[in-house]
Design a protein around this motif. Structure first.
Motif, mmCIF file in Angstrom:
data_model
loop_
_atom_site.group_PDB
_atom_site.id
_atom_site.type_symbol
_atom_site.label_atom_id
_atom_site.label_comp_id
_atom_site.label_asym_id
_atom_site.label_seq_id
_atom_site.Cartn_x
_atom_site.Cartn_y
_atom_site.Cartn_z
ATOM 1 N N THR A 22 0.839 -1.195 0.000
ATOM 2 C CA THR A 22 0.000 0.000 0.000
ATOM 3 C C THR A 22 0.875 1.247 0.000
ATOM 4 O OG1 THR A 22 -1.814 -1.146 1.092
ATOM 5 C CG2 THR A 22 -1.803 1.250 1.265
ATOM 6 N N GLY A 23 1.916 1.241 0.815
ATOM 7 C CA GLY A 23 2.843 2.369 0.847
ATOM 8 C C GLY A 23 3.539 2.576 -0.490
ATOM 9 N N MET A 24 4.000 1.480 -1.096
ATOM 10 C CA MET A 24 4.672 1.566 -2.399
ATOM 11 C C MET A 24 3.730 2.100 -3.471
ATOM 12 S SD MET A 24 6.719 -2.026 -2.618
ATOM 13 C CE MET A 24 7.438 -2.700 -1.128
ATOM 14 N N LEU A 25 2.524 1.552 -3.511
ATOM 15 C CA LEU A 25 1.559 1.964 -4.526
ATOM 16 C C LEU A 25 1.099 3.400 -4.328
ATOM 17 C CD1 LEU A 25 -0.456 -1.354 -4.730
ATOM 18 C CD2 LEU A 25 0.934 -0.356 -6.563
ATOM 19 N N THR A 26 0.905 3.791 -3.083
ATOM 20 C CA THR A 26 0.516 5.175 -2.790
ATOM 21 C C THR A 26 1.613 6.125 -3.261
ATOM 22 O OG1 THR A 26 -0.832 4.479 -0.913
ATOM 23 C CG2 THR A 26 -0.131 6.783 -0.947
ATOM 24 N N ARG A 27 2.864 5.779 -2.957
ATOM 25 C CA ARG A 27 3.998 6.608 -3.384
ATOM 26 C C ARG A 27 4.066 6.681 -4.913
ATOM 27 N NH1 ARG A 27 9.702 4.647 -1.489
ATOM 28 N NH2 ARG A 27 10.319 4.376 -3.633
ATOM 29 N N LEU A 28 3.911 5.540 -5.556
ATOM 30 C CA LEU A 28 3.951 5.485 -7.014
ATOM 31 C C LEU A 28 2.850 6.335 -7.631
ATOM 32 C CD1 LEU A 28 4.972 4.017 -9.683
ATOM 33 C CD2 LEU A 28 3.200 2.351 -9.207
ATOM 34 N N LEU A 29 1.638 6.189 -7.134
ATOM 35 C CA LEU A 29 0.510 6.934 -7.691
ATOM 36 C C LEU A 29 0.596 8.426 -7.390
ATOM 37 C CD1 LEU A 29 -2.242 4.295 -6.950
ATOM 38 C CD2 LEU A 29 -1.430 4.980 -9.208
ATOM 39 N N GLN A 30 1.136 8.785 -6.241
ATOM 40 C CA GLN A 30 1.298 10.200 -5.921
ATOM 41 C C GLN A 30 2.374 10.821 -6.805
ATOM 42 O OE1 GLN A 30 2.106 10.068 -1.706
ATOM 43 N NE2 GLN A 30 -0.029 10.446 -1.175
ATOM 44 N N ASP A 31 3.509 10.110 -6.951
ATOM 45 C CA ASP A 31 4.619 10.639 -7.750
ATOM 46 C C ASP A 31 4.259 10.746 -9.228
ATOM 47 O OD1 ASP A 31 6.079 10.711 -5.416
ATOM 48 O OD2 ASP A 31 7.366 9.017 -5.915
ATOM 49 N N GLU A 32 3.615 9.704 -9.766
ATOM 50 C CA GLU A 32 3.334 9.652 -11.200
ATOM 51 C C GLU A 32 2.075 10.410 -11.598
ATOM 52 O OE1 GLU A 32 5.342 8.242 -13.574
ATOM 53 O OE2 GLU A 32 6.757 7.929 -11.931
ATOM 54 N N TYR A 33 1.059 10.364 -10.748
ATOM 55 C CA TYR A 33 -0.240 10.896 -11.158
ATOM 56 C C TYR A 33 -0.809 11.947 -10.218
ATOM 57 C CZ TYR A 33 0.149 6.748 -14.039
ATOM 58 O OH TYR A 33 0.602 5.791 -14.912
ATOM 59 N N GLY A 34 -0.108 12.225 -9.129
ATOM 60 C CA GLY A 34 -0.576 13.229 -8.186
ATOM 61 C C GLY A 34 -1.834 12.820 -7.442
ATOM 62 N N LEU A 35 -2.082 11.514 -7.345
ATOM 63 C CA LEU A 35 -3.288 11.030 -6.677
ATOM 64 C C LEU A 35 -3.055 10.903 -5.172
ATOM 65 C CD1 LEU A 35 -4.325 8.203 -9.157
ATOM 66 C CD2 LEU A 35 -5.210 10.522 -9.037
ATOM 67 N N ASP A 36 -4.030 11.300 -4.410
ATOM 68 C CA ASP A 36 -4.003 11.158 -2.960
ATOM 69 C C ASP A 36 -5.197 10.327 -2.519
ATOM 70 O OD1 ASP A 36 -1.708 12.747 -2.517
ATOM 71 O OD2 ASP A 36 -2.924 14.569 -2.639
ATOM 72 N N ASP A 37 -5.157 9.846 -1.303
ATOM 73 C CA ASP A 37 -6.298 9.161 -0.695
ATOM 74 C C ASP A 37 -6.803 8.008 -1.564
ATOM 75 O OD1 ASP A 37 -8.098 8.707 1.350
ATOM 76 O OD2 ASP A 37 -9.638 9.965 0.432
ATOM 77 N N ILE A 38 -5.903 7.072 -1.840
ATOM 78 C CA ILE A 38 -6.212 5.939 -2.684
ATOM 79 C C ILE A 38 -6.586 4.762 -1.803
ATOM 80 C CG2 ILE A 38 -5.275 4.408 -4.460
ATOM 81 C CD1 ILE A 38 -3.064 6.843 -4.573
ATOM 82 N N GLY A 39 -7.747 4.176 -2.033
ATOM 83 C CA GLY A 39 -8.164 3.010 -1.272
ATOM 84 C C GLY A 39 -7.562 1.749 -1.868
#
Length: 108
Positions: A22-39
């Motif tokens: 979850t931490g890895m995916l959250t970091r990846l999605l935030q860095d690449e797509y600027g997404l926050d609060d991902i379930g």
């Protein structure tokens, strides 16, 4: 076709790996797509839910390598799958693979 029953991590190892992923995916999605609060949970799919592309899976492979070293080979895991299996891959299935890989290397 009935949807799969939601599955929660059954063991402490699964909970730990799910938290790591979850931490890895959250970091990846935030860095690449600027997404926050991902379930993200065990049923989350990489393709449909997270909309990850193949390059994102390469990045995830690097993050898994950083965290677990040679004990977890994500590329080998994916290489053993059919295309449809990769499209339908869930976080839970990856969690199970990581846990199995870590247990297999404990005795080595």
């Amino acid at each position: 076709m009935t949807p799969p029953t939601p599955r929660t991590p059954a063991t402490a190892e699964e909970r730990s790996v799910l938290a790591d992923l979850t931490g890895m995916l959250t970091r990846l999605l935030q860095d690449e797509y600027g997404l926050d609060d991902i379930g993200i949970d065990m049923q989350t799919t990489f393709n449909r839910d997270l909309e990850l592309e193949s390059i994102d899976l390469v990045t995830l492979a690097g993050l898994l390598q950083e965290r677990y070293g040679d004990r977890v080979n994500f590329a080998e895991f994916l290489a053993g799958m059919e295309f449809d299996e990769i499209i339908d891959l869930t976080v839970g299935r990856l969690v199970e693979y990581v846990v199995t890989s870590l247990k297999a290397t404990e005795g080595s």
